[in-house]
Design an enzyme around this catalytic site. Structure first.
Site, PDB file in Angstrom:
ATOM      1  N   ASP A   1       0.713  -1.521  -0.015  1.00 21.02           N
ATOM      2  CA  ASP A   1       0.320   0.373  -0.192  1.00 21.02           C
ATOM      3  C   ASP A   1       0.891   1.211   0.058  1.00 21.02           C
ATOM      4  O   ASP A   1       1.795   1.508   0.510  1.00 21.02           O
ATOM      5  CB  ASP A   1      -0.701  -0.414   1.397  1.00 21.02           C
ATOM      6  CG  ASP A   1      -1.996   0.758   1.551  1.00 21.02           C
ATOM      7  OD1 ASP A   1      -2.279   1.141   0.084  1.00 21.02           O
ATOM      8  OD2 ASP A   1      -2.434   1.431   1.838  1.00 21.02           O
TER       9      ASP A   1
ATOM     10  N   ASN B   1     -10.576  -3.548  -6.156  1.00 21.59           N
ATOM     11  CA  ASN B   1      -9.537  -2.351  -7.445  1.00 21.59           C
ATOM     12  C   ASN B   1      -9.998  -2.007  -8.660  1.00 21.59           C
ATOM     13  O   ASN B   1      -9.988  -1.368  -9.342  1.00 21.59           O
ATOM     14  CB  ASN B   1      -8.509  -2.929  -7.253  1.00 21.59           C
ATOM     15  CG  ASN B   1      -7.493  -2.595  -5.952  1.00 21.59           C
ATOM     16  OD1 ASN B   1      -6.484  -3.313  -6.018  1.00 21.59           O
ATOM     17  ND2 ASN B   1      -8.089  -1.992  -4.834  1.00 21.59           N
TER      18      ASN B   1
HETATM   19  C1  FPP Z   1      -1.969  -0.057  -2.969  1.00 18.12           C
HETATM   20  O1  FPP Z   1      -1.222   1.532  -3.385  1.00 18.12           O
HETATM   21  C2  FPP Z   1      -1.297  -0.838  -4.642  1.00 18.12           C
HETATM   22  C3  FPP Z   1      -1.873  -1.673  -4.925  1.00 18.12           C
HETATM   23  C4  FPP Z   1      -3.777  -1.576  -5.927  1.00 18.12           C
HETATM   24  C5  FPP Z   1      -1.632  -2.376  -6.255  1.00 18.12           C
HETATM   25  C6  FPP Z   1       0.003  -2.697  -6.467  1.00 18.12           C
HETATM   26  C7  FPP Z   1       0.227  -3.313  -7.289  1.00 18.12           C
HETATM   27  C8  FPP Z   1       1.925  -3.143  -7.389  1.00 18.12           C
HETATM   28  C9  FPP Z   1       2.650  -2.728  -6.486  1.00 18.12           C
HETATM   29  C10 FPP Z   1       2.079  -3.046  -8.380  1.00 18.12           C
HETATM   30  C11 FPP Z   1       1.998  -4.830  -9.036  1.00 18.12           C
HETATM   31  C12 FPP Z   1       1.947  -6.177  -8.591  1.00 18.12           C
HETATM   32  C13 FPP Z   1       3.314  -6.837  -9.413  1.00 18.12           C
HETATM   33  C14 FPP Z   1       3.312  -8.215  -8.252  1.00 18.12           C
HETATM   34  C15 FPP Z   1       3.975  -6.150 -10.661  1.00 18.12           C
HETATM   35  P1  FPP Z   1      -2.544   2.741  -3.719  1.00 18.12           P
HETATM   36  O2  FPP Z   1      -2.877   2.676  -5.321  1.00 18.12           O
HETATM   37  O3  FPP Z   1      -3.497   2.335  -2.744  1.00 18.12           O
HETATM   38  O4  FPP Z   1      -1.646   3.498  -2.047  1.00 18.12           O
HETATM   39  P2  FPP Z   1      -2.447   4.911  -2.086  1.00 18.12           P
HETATM   40  O5  FPP Z   1      -2.677   4.397  -0.762  1.00 18.12           O
HETATM   41  O6  FPP Z   1      -1.233   5.474  -1.939  1.00 18.12           O
HETATM   42  O7  FPP Z   1      -3.206   5.586  -3.098  1.00 18.12           O
END
Ligand code: FPP
Length: 245
Positions: free
Chosen positions: A26, A74
């Site tokens: 996150d 998501n």
């Molecule tokens: C949450 O941060 C993250 C996600 C919903 C996506 C995670 C994806 C990756 C790390 C990349 C793809 C994965 C692989 C295995 C290649 P957020 O977007 O909710 O962050 P925020 O809370 O700061 O908005």
């Protein structure tokens, strides 16, 4: 195990490491926002951290490592962001041999049928090719939800009861667990969530029933192997009683 952290100081990792560590990746969006960049750049950096942490877990001997890459919720995000995450995922799947190495079993958690057929085929192929490897299991949750995991397992079991393959009285916790996406992987010992949020967000809810939680304000793209060492050392200092005294 004695290792050197980034600060070049020697750290002794506890003898008894967690058997299963789960990461909620996150904070990517906030990482990008702080740099006035689109959110997808945060995900790109987050994916690099995923690769680094995955490799480090293998080096220090963690047997099972789960990463939450994309949840069933998501899909509500803007189309461009969803596409960017899926594209990254595709990229990393194609490159997988370069970072998982030998002896790693790959398991995808979640309903694959939402993805393009080529991606589904690639995921199925990887699971099939690596299914007998046991040095480490890497579990990647995509289109995953903990509640969905439980409903999915229940449906499979209900079908079996309906067909007469199974009696409902034979359904035990152990049997039920073996029908979850995590199959034979042991329960989560340590759940790590960076970025300051303190919740489980529908990740491995059954499997984390007795997990220790570790929260930190660091955003996932900045999460380092030193931060993981801190979490493991803190984990070792906790007293786990599993409901006993
Ligand atoms: C949450 O941060 C993250 C996600 C919903 C996506 C995670 C994806 C990756 C790390 C990349 C793809 C994965 C692989 C295995 C290649 P957020 O977007 O909710 O962050 P925020 O809370 O700061 O908005």
């Amino acid at each position: 195990m004695a290792i050197f952290g980034k600060k070049k100081t020697e750290i002794t990792l506890p003898e008894k490491l967690p058997e299963h560590i789960a990461f909620i990746m996150d904070g990517n969006g906030r990482w990008a926002k702080k740099r006035a960049m689109p959110r997808k750049f945060g995900h790109r950096e987050g994916a690099k951290t995923f690769k680094k942490i995955m490799r480090y877990c293998k080096d220090i001997g963690i047997k099972n490592v789960s990463f939450y890459a994309f949840s069933t919720e998501n899909w509500k995000r803007p189309k461009e962001e969803v596409e960017a995450i899926i594209e990254l995922f595709r990229e990393y799947i194609l490159d997988v041999w370069n970072y998982i190495g030998e002896d790693v079993r790959v398991l995808f958690l979640g309903d694959k049928t939402f993805f393009d057929e080529d991606l589904q085929n690639k995921m199925n192929e990887l699971e099939e090719e690596t299914k007998n490897r046991r040095e480490m299991t890497m579990l990647l949750a995509i289109n995953y939800g903990g509640r969905d995991d439980i409903v999915h397992a229940s449906k499979v079991l209900a079908e079996k009861v309906k067909n007469g393959e199974l009696r409902s009285e034979d359904i035990t916790e152990d049997l039920f667990q073996s029908y979850l996406y995590t199959l034979d992987v042991p329960d989560v010992d340590l759940m790590i969530r960076p970025s300051g949020e303190q919740r489980i967000s529908n990740f491995l809810i059954w499997q984390s029933a007795y997990a220790e939680f570790y929260f930190t304000d660091i955003l996932w793209p900045d999460f380092s192997t030193d931060d993981l060492n801190d979490a493991i050392i803190e984990f070792a200092s906790r007293s786990r009683r599993f409901g006993g005294v």
